[in-house]
Structures are given as structure tokens and as C-alpha cells.
Design a protein around this motif. Structure first.
Motif, PDB file in Angstrom:
ATOM      1  N   SER A   1       0.721  -1.665   0.245  1.00  0.00           N
ATOM      2  CA  SER A   1       0.113   0.171  -0.406  1.00  0.00           C
ATOM      3  C   SER A   1       0.904   1.436   0.154  1.00  0.00           C
ATOM      4  O   SER A   1       1.804   1.158   0.328  1.00  0.00           O
ATOM      5  CB  SER A   1      -0.736   0.323   0.951  1.00  0.00           C
ATOM      6  OG  SER A   1      -0.280   0.662   2.287  1.00  0.00           O
ATOM      7  N   TYR A   2       0.458   2.300  -0.360  1.00  0.00           N
ATOM      8  CA  TYR A   2       0.936   3.363  -0.584  1.00  0.00           C
ATOM      9  C   TYR A   2       1.362   4.299   0.696  1.00  0.00           C
ATOM     10  O   TYR A   2       2.666   4.322   1.142  1.00  0.00           O
ATOM     11  CB  TYR A   2       0.137   4.175  -1.469  1.00  0.00           C
ATOM     12  CG  TYR A   2       0.634   6.014  -1.208  1.00  0.00           C
ATOM     13  CD1 TYR A   2       1.799   6.398  -2.457  1.00  0.00           C
ATOM     14  CD2 TYR A   2      -0.125   7.131  -0.441  1.00  0.00           C
ATOM     15  CE1 TYR A   2       2.027   7.581  -2.151  1.00  0.00           C
ATOM     16  CE2 TYR A   2       1.156   8.104  -0.357  1.00  0.00           C
ATOM     17  CZ  TYR A   2       1.621   8.991  -1.395  1.00  0.00           C
ATOM     18  OH  TYR A   2       2.506   9.540  -1.136  1.00  0.00           O
ATOM     19  N   GLU A   3       0.374   4.239   2.132  1.00  0.00           N
ATOM     20  CA  GLU A   3       0.994   4.616   2.624  1.00  0.00           C
ATOM     21  C   GLU A   3       1.824   3.648   3.669  1.00  0.00           C
ATOM     22  O   GLU A   3       2.122   4.634   3.936  1.00  0.00           O
ATOM     23  CB  GLU A   3      -0.450   4.414   3.822  1.00  0.00           C
ATOM     24  CG  GLU A   3      -0.217   5.353   5.273  1.00  0.00           C
ATOM     25  CD  GLU A   3      -1.808   5.502   5.875  1.00  0.00           C
ATOM     26  OE1 GLU A   3      -1.482   5.110   7.646  1.00  0.00           O
ATOM     27  OE2 GLU A   3      -2.726   5.340   4.823  1.00  0.00           O
ATOM     28  N   VAL A   4       1.944   2.074   3.844  1.00  0.00           N
ATOM     29  CA  VAL A   4       2.396   1.761   4.195  1.00  0.00           C
ATOM     30  C   VAL A   4       3.960   1.364   3.170  1.00  0.00           C
ATOM     31  O   VAL A   4       5.609   1.755   4.351  1.00  0.00           O
ATOM     32  CB  VAL A   4       2.636   0.528   4.393  1.00  0.00           C
ATOM     33  CG1 VAL A   4       3.624  -0.826   4.641  1.00  0.00           C
ATOM     34  CG2 VAL A   4       1.150  -0.444   5.033  1.00  0.00           C
ATOM     35  N   SER A   5       4.500   1.951   2.648  1.00  0.00           N
ATOM     36  CA  SER A   5       5.516   2.019   1.668  1.00  0.00           C
ATOM     37  C   SER A   5       5.903   3.585   2.479  1.00  0.00           C
ATOM     38  O   SER A   5       7.157   3.817   1.911  1.00  0.00           O
ATOM     39  CB  SER A   5       5.502   2.064  -0.054  1.00  0.00           C
ATOM     40  OG  SER A   5       6.082   2.581  -0.580  1.00  0.00           O
ATOM     41  N   GLN A   6       5.484   4.363   2.458  1.00  0.00           N
ATOM     42  CA  GLN A   6       5.592   5.713   2.721  1.00  0.00           C
ATOM     43  C   GLN A   6       6.484   5.970   3.921  1.00  0.00           C
ATOM     44  O   GLN A   6       7.197   5.939   3.960  1.00  0.00           O
ATOM     45  CB  GLN A   6       4.426   6.565   2.589  1.00  0.00           C
ATOM     46  CG  GLN A   6       4.197   7.153   1.391  1.00  0.00           C
ATOM     47  CD  GLN A   6       5.476   7.922   0.480  1.00  0.00           C
ATOM     48  OE1 GLN A   6       5.520   8.888   0.816  1.00  0.00           O
ATOM     49  NE2 GLN A   6       5.684   8.060  -0.700  1.00  0.00           N
TER      50      GLN A   6
END
Length: 631
Positions: free
Chosen positions: A282-287
Motif C-alpha cells: 500500500s502507498y501509506e505503508v510504503s511511505q
């Protein structure tokens, strides 16, 4: 995926640190980045009024250029001719509406039109704050370059266009070289501009340091993300991404830990049709995971030739690293009585001090806390790899650490305290210093980082120290004439620590030890101290014992006869004091069995005997105030 999950959890445990500026040892600023944000080096700062009018502009000092900016997935990974504007701060070609009017070069389409359209979406959203609207109002007028020229920040030539680069033609027109050409690499067109807002009524925070600005863009951009996908890290359905962060080790780092080329790159063709079939994150986890990693690297990692050695705890970040020496371990513990100077020569005393320090670190962690060890490096400019990752129970990690520092221990004098004074400490050397002892202080960084990685299992898994490392250190320690005095002393004590990892000796002289190699080392130390005491204090030449040390280690019986013969003139100079040394030589020599007094090469244990005997003699001299050495 466990390393990503632990980094994500670390971010979640430190939300109060998001956006807070800290300084590294070299003065550079860093922070735990908010999601959807990155850092760029800005060259020009433009201040706008609340009404959207130009106020002032200035060039930014190189040490203050690091700027926290909002970013999209496309802008954070843009390259080449691809048009992908950052949402607020960006290069001159993106943010200046009059860029083309002043001779700015564009390839196909005008980047400004994409930039201002994207900014307009943010301004018209329910999340926009007044500062964003002020900046948008000003930039919509397309007068940025005009204002910067009038302000004396940018400079135009005789044709009214921006000067590309500083050359003889520009010098003839302008005379003295303007500061912008020293600030920006690649000419004025490459300048990166950051914006802030001035209020005559209130003191507003700088836009790139404003927490409300961070929240505004994060909330706005969340609505722009794609459909939910299964996140392999958290096991939840969240907005996915296939574009992951770079700039992991530093602001200029282009290497990525996670990447997927398009179908022409043959990264996954033949196995999968799409990249997210391999794994979706997911975008949030990656960020959050990548931002936590960047923060930890800036905060506490050791970086050698691009290789990152990082140790951290999920809920207590500052834990001793496997690469640290005992001096650092004690220095990190504010409660340690041995913090300033560790001078314990008995293994038992040191073990007790070490146990107290380790318990202090354990108590800072929660019951279920784990310790993470991560090693990263890149083979190319675009790909970063995880070379080593372990997630250990805190009890296991600290027990292994305690065992390492207690067994690979010796007395050292090469570390400096906070007052930059050399201090005497007892314990294990740092893995980086082991590399310098084995291969010299000018060893290639590739060699150093390779050794540090090889030493990791010796600390964490209690493996034996590789024999080639120990042998290399012994060879260098046996050749003192090849290096400066301070370097040899450092190499000698570190080598003794490596040898002692297996032997289990103490620094204190063991007069009952009848090992042949240990006794030969004692003989060499007595000869060294005898000659040194006979020489004038201003005479710093190497003693015969040190000059012949390398030969002595290979042919002890033959070389000892040479050294003993060279001692006669120095024995005569000492007068009555010589009887103590002569008696000591006789006592040690008679302990060596006749059949063992031969030319068989000595093992590293002779260095332990040399160090301990020399230490004992100098301790006696200090106590007797230079007088007696008599018994």
C-alpha cells in the motif's frame, strides 16, 4: 516483508517526531518525513504576501537548502523529459509562468501549465489552507522571473533572456560574477525555488516547516490515490502503489529498495503479467516504512562506501550496535559509573559493569520489544538491496552483545572523550577499527565494509572470528616499524582483543602461565622496556625489540640471541637498576622448556604475553615513581 512491517511500526511509534527538525553530527538537518513528502535542495526562497503579491526573495545558503516539500508518486520518481511537477515548491521551469518569455528552454509542452493546474486542484479542495491560496494567486500572475530579475537574484543578457551559464560573454556584459552562478549547478534555469508567506499581522511558520501545511496536502492527496488493493505488509485493503521512494541513504541517492520496470524491462515477464501480481504494498505503508528508514539512517546508521549498517529497536530507537566498541556502549548509558573512563583490568569487574549497562538498555524497552539489524547496499545506481536482516528478541540480542564485549576484550588507549582527550578503556573494539587493525588505516572502504559484514555473525551468532582477519592483524601488530607509534599501539591492543576472544586471558600479567609463546612474548617486552628506560626521554627511536619483532615472531630463538646481544650497551647504562631486568629475563627464560626454546614460529599468544608484561612493568614504574623496579 518483516523488515517493512517493523519500519512501518517504528514510524507509527514515533508520530510525535514527524516534521521535527534535528541535526546530524555534521550539522545537516533531517526529520521524520510526513507521508507524501520528500526533501529537495532549494536555491532561491521567495516570500509572498497574504494577498498574493511578491514581497522579497533571497538566495539560500548551501547549509540551509534542505527543504521538506510535498510530492506525488509521479514527481518523486520523475526522470529525463517526463513532466511531473511537485505540488508546491519546484524548479524554475515549473513554477515560473514567464519562463518561456525569458528564453527558457522546453522540449515539447510547458511544464508550468501542468504545475499550475495541479496546484489549482489543491487550492480548490476542502483541505486547502490560506498560505497555499496566497502562493497560487501570485504564481497565476506569471511574473516570477520578472520579479527575481528586478530583485537582483536572476540575471538576463543583452537579449533580455536568462543567461544560460557564466562565460566570457556574460562576464563582459555583467562584470562581476553574480552569486546565483555559484549557488546553482547547471545555470539559472536549474534553480529550485521554495515559497513562504509573510503576514503583517501574524508570525507565520515557514511553509516547509508548517505542520498544518503537511496535513493539508496529505489529506488532499489521499483522495487522489487509486483503488484499494491487498497490502502484503499489513494484510489490509489499502490504496496501493507501484512507485516507491528513493533518496534512502542521502538526498542524491537514486537507488530504490522496491521497484518494478515496465513490461519492456523484463523484470517480471514470463512469470507474471503485472507487477502487483508479485507483491502489492500500500502507498501509506510504503511511505511510512521508507520515511522511517531514511530517518533512522540519518539518526544512527553507520555508512561505509554506501553500505548501511543499522540497528534499532521498535519502541526504543537508540540501542547499542553490533559494530560499536565497549567505550560507545558505556557512553550511551547515562547511568554508567564507567562512562568517562573504563579502566577495569579484571574480567570479573568489567563483566559486572557491562551487565549493568546492558540491563539499563533492556529496561528502556518494553517486554515484547525486538531489535532489528539491517544491512543495505547497492550494486548499481538504481537498485538497493537488503544484504542482511534479522529481527531478534531483545534478551537474545543483548545477551549476544554482552558475550561479545566480555570475551573479545582488552585494554585500549585510542578513543577520545567529549573533551577530545585520549582515554584508557577496557573492552571490545569496534568492527571498523578491527578492519583498520587488519588492513591498515588507509584500507579501501570496500574492504572495510566487507569486513564489518563478516564480523556481524561473530557478534550476533557467536561465530568464530575468521582466521584470515586474525592472522592479518597479527602480521601488522608484529611489524611496528612499518607504522607510526600511535597506529601500532592501536593495532596491538585490537589484535590482542581478537586473539583473546579464543584464549580468554586477562591484561594483568599471568606469572603462572608457562605457555611457550606467552613466555617468549614476555621476554620481548622486558627487552623493550629495558632499552626504552636506558634511552634518553627525547630519544624516540624504535627499540631493538620492536625493530626485530617481526623476525622474532617467525624465528624466536635465533632472533632472541640477536636482541640479547644488542641489549648489553643499554644494560651498562642502567647501572644497578639493570639487576631487576636481568633477574626477570632469567626467571622467564628458565620457564621455557629446553626443547621448546627453538625457532618454531610463534602464535598470536606471544602478543598477549608482550602486552601484559610491558603493562606490568610500566605499572610498577608508575607506582615506584621511576625508581626501583626492584623486588
Amino acid at each position: 516483508m518483516s523488515w517493512l512491517l517493523n519500519l512501518y511500526e517504528t514510524y507509527e511509534s514515533n508520530l510525535d517526531e514527524v516534521g521535527k527538525i534535528a541535526n546530524k553530527y555534521n550539522g545537516q538537518e533531517y526529520t521524520l518525513l510526513p507521508i507524501s513528502h520528500t526533501t529537495q535542495t532549494a536555491h532561491i526562497e521567495v516570500t509572498i504576501t497574504e494577498d498574493g503579491e511578491f514581497h522579497t526573495a533571497s538566495l539560500i545558503d548551501k547549509n540551509e537548502g534542505s527543504t521538506l516539500i510535498p510530492c506525488t508518486e509521479d514527481s518523486s520518481s520523475r526522470a529525463g523529459s517526463k513532466i511531473a511537477p511537485y505540488p508546491l515548491h519546484d524548479k524554475l521551469s515549473y513554477v515560473a509562468g514567464d519562463f518561456v518569455a525569458y528564453g527558457g528552454k522546453i522540449k515539447k509542452e510547458e511544464p508550468f501549465s501542468y504545475y499550475i493546474a495541479q496546484l489549482k486542484e489543491w487550492v480548490e479542495s476542502k483541505y486547502a489552507i490560506p498560505q497555499v491560496k496566497s502562493i497560487y494567486t501570485y504564481l497565476s500572475k506569471r511574473t516570477l522571473i520578472k520579479d527575481l530579475v528586478n530583485e537582483g537574484i536572476l540575471h538576463v543578457g543583452a537579449d533580455g533572456n536568462l543567461i544560460d551559464s557564466w562565460d566570457k560573454k556574460a562576464e563582459a556584459f555583467l562584470g562581476e560574477k553574480p552569486p546565483i552562478f555559484s549557488t546553482v549547478t547547471g545555470g539559472q534555469e536549474s534553480a529550485f525555488v521554495r515559497f513562504t508567506v509573510h503576514s503583517s499581522k501574524n508570525i507565520l511558520p515557514k511553509v516547509w516547516k508548517d505542520l498544518e501545511m503537511y496535513k493539508s496536502f496529505i489529506n488532499f492527496y489521499k483522495e487522489q490515490l487509486g483503488n484499494d488493493d491487498f497490502c502484503y505488509v499489513t494484510g489490509e485493503l489499502l490504496a496501493g502503489t507501484d512507485k516507491h521512494a528513493n533518496k534512502i541513504r542521502n538526498a542524491g541517492d537514486k537507488a530504490k529498495l522496491i521497484s518494478a520496470n515496465d513490461t519492456s524491462g523484463f523484470t517480471f515477464r514470463g512469470r507474471f503479467n503485472k507487477a502487483n501480481e508479485v507483491a502489492s504494498i500500500s502507498y501509506e505503508v510504503s511511505q511510512k516504512a521508507h520515511n522511517a528508514l531514511k530517518w533512522l539512517i540519518n539518526k544512527q546508521a553507520k555508512i561505509i562506501d554506501g553500505r548501511v549498517f543499522l540497528v534499532w529497536g521498535n519502541d526504543a530507537l537508540d540501542v547499542p550496535s553490533f559494530a560499536d566498541d565497549s567505550f560507545s556502549v558505556f557512553s550511551m548509558d547515562e547511568t554508567s559509573s564507567a562512562k568517562k573512563e573504563i579502566k577495569s583490568y579484571t574480567h570479573e569487574e568489567f563483566a559486572n559493569q557491562l551487565a549493568k549497562a546492558i540491563e539499563g538498555y533492556k529496561n528502556d524497552l518494553s517486554t515484547g520489544a525486538n531489535i532489528n539489524i539491517l544491512v543495505l547496499d547497492s550494486a548499481t545506481t538504481g537498485r538497493l538491496a537488503v544484504l542482511y536482516y534479522r529481527n531478534l528478541d531483545k534478551e537474545m540480542y543483548f545477551n549476544r552483545l554482552k558475550n561479545w564485549h566480555a570475551t573479545c576484550a582488552w585494554e585500549h588507549r585510542y578513543r577520545k572523550n567529549d573533551d577530545q582527550e585520549f582515554v584508557q578503556f577496557y573492552g571490545a573494539p569496534a568492527t571498523k577499527d578491527i578492519a583498520f587493525a587488519a588492513y591498515g588505516p588507509k584500507a579501501n572502504e570496500k574492504v572495510v565494509k566487507g569486513l564489518m559484514e563478516r564480523m556481524l555473525p561473530c557478534v550476533i551468532d557467536e561465530k568464530k572470528i575468521p582466521l584470515d582477519i586474525v592472522r592479518s592483524a597479527i602480521r601488522r601488530a608484529s611489524n611496528p616499524v612499518s607504522m607510526e607509534r600511535w597506529e601500532w599501539e592501536k593495532t596491538l591492543s585490537i589484535t590482542c582483543a581478537l586473539i583473546n576472544k579464543k584464549e580468554g586471558y586477562t591484561v594483568s600479567l599471568d606469572k603462572e602461565n608457562n605457555d611457550r609463546d606467552y613466555l617468549f612474548g614476555r621476554l620481548l617486552a622486558i627487552a623493550d622496556v629495558l632499552e626504552r628506560n636506558a634511552l634518553d626521554s627525547s630519544d624516540q627511536r624504535a627499540t631493538n625489540a620492536r625493530r626485530y619483532m617481526n623476525s622474532f615472531s617467525q624465528h624466536p630463538e635465533r632472533t632472541w640471541r640477536t636482541i640479547q646481544g644488542a641489549l648489553q650497551s643499554y644494560q651498562a647504562r642502567l647501572g644497578e637498576k639493570v639487576w631487576y631486568y636481568n633477574k626477570l629475563i632469567d626467571d622467564v627464560g628458565t620457564k621455557i622448556k629446553p626443547e621448546e626454546f627453538n625457532n618454531k614460529p610463534l602464535s598470536g599468544k606471544y602478543l598477549l604475553g608482550f602486552y601484559s608484561q610491558r603493562h606490568d612493568l610500566y605499572q610498577k614504574k608508575d607506582k615506584d615513581n621511576g625508581e626501583g623496579n626492584k623486588e
